[in-house]
Write a protein that holds these residues in place. Sequence first.
Motif, PDB file in Angstrom:
ATOM      1  N   ALA A 195      10.539  11.659   6.520  1.00 54.31           N
ATOM      2  CA  ALA A 195       9.903  11.206   5.498  1.00 54.31           C
ATOM      3  C   ALA A 195      10.329  11.825   4.326  1.00 54.31           C
ATOM      4  CB  ALA A 195       8.634  11.633   5.628  1.00 54.31           C
ATOM      5  N   ILE A 196      10.907  13.278   4.273  1.00 53.74           N
ATOM      6  CA  ILE A 196      11.433  14.179   3.453  1.00 53.74           C
ATOM      7  C   ILE A 196      12.651  13.346   2.982  1.00 53.74           C
ATOM      8  CG2 ILE A 196      12.163  16.456   2.525  1.00 53.74           C
ATOM      9  CD1 ILE A 196      10.329  17.703   4.766  1.00 53.74           C
ATOM     10  N   ILE A 197      13.559  13.106   3.812  1.00 56.23           N
ATOM     11  CA  ILE A 197      14.860  12.313   3.101  1.00 56.23           C
ATOM     12  C   ILE A 197      14.587  11.104   2.457  1.00 56.23           C
ATOM     13  CG2 ILE A 197      16.958  11.355   4.045  1.00 56.23           C
ATOM     14  CD1 ILE A 197      16.923  13.485   6.442  1.00 56.23           C
ATOM     15  N   SER A 235      14.533 -19.123  -5.555  1.00 59.91           N
ATOM     16  CA  SER A 235      14.315 -18.253  -6.763  1.00 59.91           C
ATOM     17  C   SER A 235      14.893 -16.953  -6.619  1.00 59.91           C
ATOM     18  CB  SER A 235      12.944 -18.397  -7.197  1.00 59.91           C
ATOM     19  OG  SER A 235      12.392 -17.369  -8.073  1.00 59.91           O
ATOM     20  N   ALA A 236      15.346 -16.338  -7.623  1.00 68.27           N
ATOM     21  CA  ALA A 236      15.730 -14.923  -7.666  1.00 68.27           C
ATOM     22  C   ALA A 236      14.538 -14.096  -7.468  1.00 68.27           C
ATOM     23  CB  ALA A 236      16.413 -14.636  -9.108  1.00 68.27           C
ATOM     24  N   LYS A 237      13.521 -14.375  -7.450  1.00 73.62           N
ATOM     25  CA  LYS A 237      12.215 -13.567  -7.187  1.00 73.62           C
ATOM     26  C   LYS A 237      12.122 -13.161  -5.709  1.00 73.62           C
ATOM     27  CE  LYS A 237      10.511 -12.703 -11.609  1.00 73.62           C
ATOM     28  NZ  LYS A 237      10.322 -11.376 -12.012  1.00 73.62           N
ATOM     29  N   ALA A 238      12.671 -14.081  -5.067  1.00 68.40           N
ATOM     30  CA  ALA A 238      12.582 -13.796  -3.696  1.00 68.40           C
ATOM     31  C   ALA A 238      12.986 -12.218  -3.229  1.00 68.40           C
ATOM     32  CB  ALA A 238      13.513 -14.852  -2.797  1.00 68.40           C
ATOM     33  N   ILE A 239      12.359 -11.789  -2.659  1.00 65.82           N
ATOM     34  CA  ILE A 239      12.555 -10.290  -2.168  1.00 65.82           C
ATOM     35  C   ILE A 239      13.587 -10.205  -1.077  1.00 65.82           C
ATOM     36  CG2 ILE A 239      11.509  -7.922  -1.677  1.00 65.82           C
ATOM     37  CD1 ILE A 239       9.034  -8.828  -2.862  1.00 65.82           C
ATOM     38  N   PRO A 240      14.699  -9.508  -1.272  1.00 69.09           N
ATOM     39  CA  PRO A 240      15.616  -9.509  -0.395  1.00 69.09           C
ATOM     40  C   PRO A 240      15.051  -8.656   1.159  1.00 69.09           C
ATOM     41  CG  PRO A 240      16.744  -8.714  -2.372  1.00 69.09           C
ATOM     42  CD  PRO A 240      15.351  -8.752  -2.401  1.00 69.09           C
ATOM     43  N   PHE A 241      15.640  -9.036   2.375  1.00 61.19           N
ATOM     44  CA  PHE A 241      15.109  -8.436   3.605  1.00 61.19           C
ATOM     45  C   PHE A 241      15.450  -7.111   3.628  1.00 61.19           C
ATOM     46  CE2 PHE A 241      15.997  -7.343   7.830  1.00 61.19           C
ATOM     47  CZ  PHE A 241      14.709  -7.787   8.512  1.00 61.19           C
ATOM     48  N   THR A 242      16.365  -6.647   2.935  1.00 60.07           N
ATOM     49  CA  THR A 242      16.746  -5.151   2.859  1.00 60.07           C
ATOM     50  C   THR A 242      15.739  -4.343   1.955  1.00 60.07           C
ATOM     51  OG1 THR A 242      18.319  -5.438   1.085  1.00 60.07           O
ATOM     52  CG2 THR A 242      19.359  -5.297   3.140  1.00 60.07           C
ATOM     53  N   SER A 243      15.082  -4.824   1.092  1.00 61.09           N
ATOM     54  CA  SER A 243      14.076  -4.343   0.365  1.00 61.09           C
ATOM     55  C   SER A 243      12.689  -4.267   1.210  1.00 61.09           C
ATOM     56  CB  SER A 243      13.888  -5.200  -1.078  1.00 61.09           C
ATOM     57  OG  SER A 243      14.746  -4.913  -2.035  1.00 61.09           O
ATOM     58  N   MET A 244      12.411  -5.366   1.969  1.00 65.23           N
ATOM     59  CA  MET A 244      11.268  -5.606   2.744  1.00 65.23           C
ATOM     60  C   MET A 244      11.340  -4.213   3.802  1.00 65.23           C
ATOM     61  SD  MET A 244      10.961  -9.339   3.698  1.00 65.23           S
ATOM     62  CE  MET A 244      10.539 -10.552   2.143  1.00 65.23           C
ATOM     63  N   ILE A 245      12.632  -3.959   4.291  1.00 66.06           N
ATOM     64  CA  ILE A 245      12.815  -2.988   5.249  1.00 66.06           C
ATOM     65  C   ILE A 245      12.644  -1.559   4.444  1.00 66.06           C
ATOM     66  CG2 ILE A 245      14.656  -1.560   6.561  1.00 66.06           C
ATOM     67  CD1 ILE A 245      13.574  -4.326   7.912  1.00 66.06           C
ATOM     68  N   ALA A 246      13.123  -1.566   3.214  1.00 71.05           N
ATOM     69  CA  ALA A 246      12.819  -0.077   2.636  1.00 71.05           C
ATOM     70  C   ALA A 246      11.253   0.001   2.289  1.00 71.05           C
ATOM     71  CB  ALA A 246      13.345  -0.053   1.288  1.00 71.05           C
ATOM     72  N   ILE A 247      10.513  -0.879   1.998  1.00 71.06           N
ATOM     73  CA  ILE A 247       9.153  -0.954   1.989  1.00 71.06           C
ATOM     74  C   ILE A 247       8.387  -0.589   2.978  1.00 71.06           C
ATOM     75  CG2 ILE A 247       6.906  -2.144   1.015  1.00 71.06           C
ATOM     76  CD1 ILE A 247       8.642  -1.406  -1.260  1.00 71.06           C
ATOM     77  N   ALA A 248       8.751  -1.045   4.126  1.00 70.89           N
ATOM     78  CA  ALA A 248       8.109  -0.921   5.392  1.00 70.89           C
ATOM     79  C   ALA A 248       8.674   0.423   5.913  1.00 70.89           C
ATOM     80  CB  ALA A 248       8.700  -1.917   6.405  1.00 70.89           C
ATOM     81  N   SER A 249       9.497   0.994   5.705  1.00 67.14           N
ATOM     82  CA  SER A 249       9.954   2.455   5.786  1.00 67.14           C
ATOM     83  C   SER A 249       9.259   3.424   5.083  1.00 67.14           C
ATOM     84  CB  SER A 249      11.416   2.537   5.636  1.00 67.14           C
ATOM     85  OG  SER A 249      12.147   1.862   6.367  1.00 67.14           O
ATOM     86  N   ILE A 250       8.965   3.088   3.991  1.00 69.67           N
ATOM     87  CA  ILE A 250       7.987   3.854   3.051  1.00 69.67           C
ATOM     88  C   ILE A 250       6.590   4.097   3.650  1.00 69.67           C
ATOM     89  CG2 ILE A 250       6.941   4.040   0.759  1.00 69.67           C
ATOM     90  CD1 ILE A 250       9.531   2.799  -0.513  1.00 69.67           C
ATOM     91  N   CYS A 251       6.156   2.831   3.715  1.00 73.18           N
ATOM     92  CA  CYS A 251       4.947   2.826   4.233  1.00 73.18           C
ATOM     93  C   CYS A 251       4.825   3.649   5.788  1.00 73.18           C
ATOM     94  CB  CYS A 251       4.429   1.334   4.716  1.00 73.18           C
ATOM     95  SG  CYS A 251       4.012   0.593   2.997  1.00 73.18           S
ATOM     96  N   LEU A 252       5.638   3.275   6.665  1.00 72.88           N
ATOM     97  CA  LEU A 252       5.677   3.940   7.968  1.00 72.88           C
ATOM     98  C   LEU A 252       6.197   5.427   7.980  1.00 72.88           C
ATOM     99  CD1 LEU A 252       6.951   1.194  10.076  1.00 72.88           C
ATOM    100  CD2 LEU A 252       4.890   1.856  10.003  1.00 72.88           C
TER     101      LEU A 252
END
Length: 577
Positions: free
Chosen positions: A4-6, A374-391
């Motif tokens: 979490a700290i990293i 569309s360019a507004k489609a969020i990349p899969f890597t960003s979804m992983i980053a958001i999920a990691s922040i939540c978890l």
Amino acid sequence: MWNAIIICFLIFADFVLADEHDHKYEDGEEVVLWMNTVGPYHNQQETYKYFSLPFCKGPRQGISHYHETLGENILGVELAFSGLDIQFKKNVASNVYCRQPLTKKDHKLLVYAIKNHYWYQMYLDDLPIWAIVGEKNEKEYTVWTHRKIEIAYNGNRIVDVSVTTEKKTMVAEGTTLEMSYEVTWTESSVEFKDRYDKYLDASFFKHKIHWFSIFNSFMMVIFLVGLVAMILMRTLRKDYQRYSKDDDLDDIERDLGDEYGWKQIHGDVFRPSAHSLFFSTLIGTGCQLSCAALVIILLAVTEKLWTERGSILSTAIFVYAATSPINGYTGGALYSQLGGRRWIRQSLVGASLFPGVVCSTSFFINFIAISYHSAKAIPFTSMIAIASICLFIILPLTMVGAVFGRNVSGTPKPPCRINPVPRQIPEKKWFMEPSFIGFAGGILPFGSVFIEMYFIFTSFWAYKIYYVYGFMLLVYLILMAVTICITIVCIYFLLNSEDYRWQWTSFLSAASTGFYIYLYAIYYFVFKTKMYGLFQTVFYFANMFVFSLAFGIMCGTIGYLACRIFIYKIYATVKID
């Protein structure tokens, strides 16, 4: 815990080191022109990759495509190297850098883009530039094929950039587009710190109507605070006098007397609310949102976050994650005070409630954006980053806050004993029912902010840069004051009618402000914009739903906490056997 700290450190570093470089150049050093996105003028969020249209790149190679921050990823920033050779302080004469023959498919794409008023965005040294794709003349479609780029510098820094499109070329199948450009450098006296001033519409944001709305809201606060103080102080003084007189009467006189008012429900007013787990979760989430909103506004005031792409969103994500212990502490403490025992479940729900709504809404929008390419489609890597922040950040910090909340403030300390059998609620006028109070309580708080909502909506859904965060801070404080005053008055009248169901009523009466915000968003969409199409419509209403929900939860929490302090104060003061 170290994970979490990293992760938190990486996000913060990503936020701090948001520039491509230090914006300082040596003579002859390469200056990169980035092509961002292209899309309809009236649908700001419906964007596509620039090279999805039949435009060709310049001769220079080596820089392909990159994202800087998580905020840029989510916002759909798609930077692609233009391939144009631009060097610091070196003029470039007009020359053709590529030729693009138009196939049948290319012809249809350009005609569709011109019909829908497509324009594109570029970045040079983090300064945005916009240009139109082409125009329609009677039955003829033409596209601009020449870009005249004018760059101003002060010392070793770029302070201004503009582009002029020239040379109309008719769009027809089989036609070859000769794309050309020229670069002119001029010295300027504009300071580097002032280079964004030309993008700020001071005549719009500092219009006298904006100032008048702030003054009007401020006067509303003074009026409401004075009204609440006068009514409550005079009324409560009479109540205290009446209740003190009742204490001097013997039992027979008291039984024959006409007892009424908020004192009569002292044995039920501190009864735990229904659905205590969900209620405490909403209060915890509202405390987190309120603190996060205040911190973000203060940072925007002091740090000029609007000057960097995606910095406000990146900051919002970081601040929301960092304030997770507030959610856990307040939600966990309140849940324990209400007699809850499943604190782990409450912590999990508290950590996932608002992020779950945001992520599910974003997933729905993302599904449509992918179908539109569309360019507004969020990349899969960003979804992983958001999920990691939540978890790994939000969830652990919320759990830690819940543990502290349960152990430090989890013991209920009501000033009155709670009766074992609930008191029957007497009949009352229709306008004193909790349902009506919950519906009407948000009208005045909405009235104090709806002018500011117009400026905020215009900056987000139109082509304005919102920079008057000092105004936003003042409106935020005014909103809190109005919400507190109105909610206390509503709950006082509810208690005086001997109805002890104040917890949910106080929350909903203030939270209904979010409902009126959403109604205003519908009005704004219909009468103030020219948006069209499924993608833009869904994007607008889905995002406004999340915004209105967050707004409502935040106001509802402020209203509940103010009423809680008020009720504890009045019942602790009066003498009760």
